[in-house]
Design an enzyme around this catalytic site. Structure first.
Site, mmCIF file in Angstrom:
data_model
loop_
_atom_site.group_PDB
_atom_site.id
_atom_site.type_symbol
_atom_site.label_atom_id
_atom_site.label_comp_id
_atom_site.label_asym_id
_atom_site.label_seq_id
_atom_site.Cartn_x
_atom_site.Cartn_y
_atom_site.Cartn_z
ATOM 1 N N HIS A 120 -0.229 2.421 -0.032
ATOM 2 C CA HIS A 120 -0.315 2.074 1.389
ATOM 3 C C HIS A 120 1.020 2.468 2.037
ATOM 4 C CE1 HIS A 120 -0.385 -0.673 4.864
ATOM 5 N NE2 HIS A 120 -1.681 -0.805 4.672
ATOM 6 N N ASP A 197 2.887 -4.149 -5.223
ATOM 7 C CA ASP A 197 2.241 -4.448 -3.949
ATOM 8 C C ASP A 197 0.955 -5.206 -4.285
ATOM 9 O OD1 ASP A 197 0.559 -4.422 -1.773
ATOM 10 O OD2 ASP A 197 0.897 -2.319 -1.256
ATOM 11 N N GLN A 200 -3.726 -6.445 -2.147
ATOM 12 C CA GLN A 200 -5.178 -6.409 -2.421
ATOM 13 C C GLN A 200 -5.555 -7.079 -3.733
ATOM 14 O OE1 GLN A 200 -7.355 -5.555 -0.268
ATOM 15 N NE2 GLN A 200 -6.105 -4.455 1.215
ATOM 16 N N LYS A 223 -5.041 -11.873 3.960
ATOM 17 C CA LYS A 223 -6.109 -11.233 3.176
ATOM 18 C C LYS A 223 -6.730 -12.208 2.179
ATOM 19 C CE LYS A 223 -3.859 -6.737 3.485
ATOM 20 N NZ LYS A 223 -4.637 -5.927 4.425
ATOM 21 N N CYS A 361 -4.180 3.479 6.447
ATOM 22 C CA CYS A 361 -2.726 3.463 6.188
ATOM 23 C C CYS A 361 -2.392 4.172 4.886
ATOM 24 C CB CYS A 361 -2.172 2.039 6.170
ATOM 25 S SG CYS A 361 -2.419 1.165 7.700
HETATM 26 N N1 PMP Z 1 -0.471 -2.807 0.796
HETATM 27 C C1 PMP Z 1 -1.806 -2.758 0.718
HETATM 28 C C2 PMP Z 1 -2.443 -2.220 -0.523
HETATM 29 C C3 PMP Z 1 -2.581 -3.188 1.798
HETATM 30 O O1 PMP Z 1 -3.911 -3.114 1.730
HETATM 31 C C4 PMP Z 1 -1.933 -3.701 2.952
HETATM 32 C C5 PMP Z 1 -2.734 -4.163 4.154
HETATM 33 N N2 PMP Z 1 -3.759 -3.325 4.517
HETATM 34 C C6 PMP Z 1 -0.539 -3.753 2.959
HETATM 35 C C7 PMP Z 1 0.159 -3.304 1.872
HETATM 36 C C8 PMP Z 1 0.202 -4.286 4.141
HETATM 37 O O2 PMP Z 1 -0.063 -5.619 4.323
HETATM 38 P P1 PMP Z 1 0.398 -6.388 5.659
HETATM 39 O O3 PMP Z 1 -0.103 -5.541 6.798
HETATM 40 O O4 PMP Z 1 -0.293 -7.690 5.566
HETATM 41 O O5 PMP Z 1 1.870 -6.475 5.625
#
Ligand code: PMP
Length: 407
Positions: A120, A197, A200, A223, A361
């Site tokens: 991401h 990270d 998910q 999430k 993203c």
């Molecule tokens: N890493 C992953 C794998 C994600 O799916 C996301 C959110 N889509 C993020 C990081 C970023 O999370 P946040 O926007 O809650 O900071």
């Protein structure tokens, strides 16, 4: 999982465009159960005050609620101590904290930071910035055709020059689950740290940071049934102790002079300013909720749903599904012929089915897949096989629409 779980999410009980809502965008953000909404309401109606300073009753209630949430989270991911849990705004803030505090102190010219091409943007750009600042190099563990990585490739990519390995436990696009424990062992053999990270993974799997032996782990509350604006960084205590804060101001100080100041001990030295008190209360309530159901039960439910979705979706002609078969989490990414995913998502929305469309993203991953964007259905504990059937029916309608109407 049964319909009583779904009933605990008030938002799901509505019609969208004349159809009962089917929410398949939980990888972007999950819906919130009544229990969490009530906890927020109760906090604001009864306990609201600033923390760590009020001598009055509300101040100590708010502090207990805030620090109680930290204890719940520490237990939830099996951290050794609450000192290892820093509350942040979410995964992005937590990753940036590591990159901007641990990074410059431990990474220099010629060093390497190892990632994958499916990260991401939040687990990519902070490391790009760190590499630019320090003269370090970014390296990528190659992806197999189905999006998985191999440990042989990881062994080749991670070297004695590697200082940081940063990788998602679960990909938000491909539904791939990475072998974190094995990657941590490889990183540690080379003297590197591993940053996970967990945006998910935390909502869907039982996470044990000690068993994974990761050095840093990040998560986002929104999430996993909690409100937006709260998340956390887990870090091994010795690493966090040695790190400098990145935000300075109230709350995080011990003693302030005109020219010099000292910081509080862990975890508060990283929590400058009035913290996200209500968010933490909501996160604590979300953890209680998830634990009452059980992370294993949630995971099993999602694996079954993902298998059912894969089987049903693969019966639709012209539908390309990306990612591995037999995925362990409920994320299915696809394209319908050469119809733009935004158009697919618009037709699905007209049928009351909410999916995400775009690059998620993950622009480097989109380039690797040789597409500009995809549609993604992501499942959570409140989804059912009927939701999958509704998705499939809506996709068949979309296919007919784009074949015959626009044909
Ligand atoms: N890493 C992953 C794998 C994600 O799916 C996301 C959110 N889509 C993020 C990081 C970023 O999370 P946040 O926007 O809650 O900071």
């Amino acid at each position: 999982m049964n319909s009583t779980i779904r009933e605990q999410f008030p938002i799901l009980n509505q019609n969208i465009n004349g159809h009962p809502l089917v929410y398949l965008d939980s990888a972007a953000t999950s819906q919130k159960p009544r229990q969490v909404i009530d906890a927020l309401k109760h906090y604001y109606e009864w306990d609201n005050a600033n923390v760590h300073r009020g001598v009055h009753t509300l101040g100590s209630r708010a502090t207990d609620a805030y620090e109680g949430a930290r204890e719940k989270l520490a237990k939830f991911i099996n951290a050794r101590s609450t000192k290892e849990i820093i509350f942040t705004r979410g995964t992005t803030t937590a990753l940036n904290l590591v990159a901007s505090s641990y990074g410059p102190a431990n990474v220099g010219e010629g060093d390497e930071i190892v990632l994958t091409q499916m990260e991401h943007h939040s687990n990519l750009i902070p490391w790009q910035q760190l590499a630019k600042k320090t003269g370090a190099t970014l390296k990528y563990i190659p992806l197999q055709q189905d999006g998985n990585i191999t440990l042989e490739d990881a062994e080749k990519t991670i070297t004695d020059r590697t200082k940081i390995v940063a990788i998602a436990y679960v990909s938000n696009v491909m539904g791939v689950t990475h072998p974190i424990k094995e990657l941590a062992a490889i990183a540690h053999r080379h003297g590197a740290v591993i940053v996970v990270d967990g945006a998910q993974s935390t909502p869907h799997l039982k996470v044990d940071v000690q068993d994974l032996d990761c050095d840093f782990y990040t998560l986002s509350g929104h999430k996993m049934c909690a409100p937006t604006g709260i998340g956390a960084l887990y870090g091994k205590r010795a690493l966090l102790e040695a790190m400098e804060p990145v935000e300075f101001g109230g709350e995080m100080i011990d003693d302030v002079g005109l020219y010099e100041s000292t910081w509080k001990e862990l975890p508060w030295k990283f929590e400058g300013g009035t913290p996200i008190i209500a968010g933490a209360v909501g996160l604590g309530a979300a953890i209680d909720f998830l634990q009452e159901i059980g992370m294993d039960a949630i995971h099993n439910h999602e694996m079954k749903l993902a298998a059912y979705a894969e089987q049903r979706l693969s019966q639709i002609d012209d539908l390309t599904i990306y990612g591995p078969r037999n995925r362990e989490v409920g994320v299915v990414t696809f394209n319908l012929g050469d119809v733009h995913p935004h158009d697919v998502a618009t037709v699905l929305d007209a049928e009351g089915v909410a999916v995400r469309a775009g690059h998620h993203c993950c622009q480097p991953l989109m380039r690797w897949l040789q597409v500009s964007s995809t549609a993604r259905a992501s499942f959570y504990l409140y989804n059912t096989e009927e939701d999958v059937d509704r998705l499939v029916d809506a996709l068949i309608k979309a296919k007919e629409y784009f074949t015959y109407e626009l044909g």
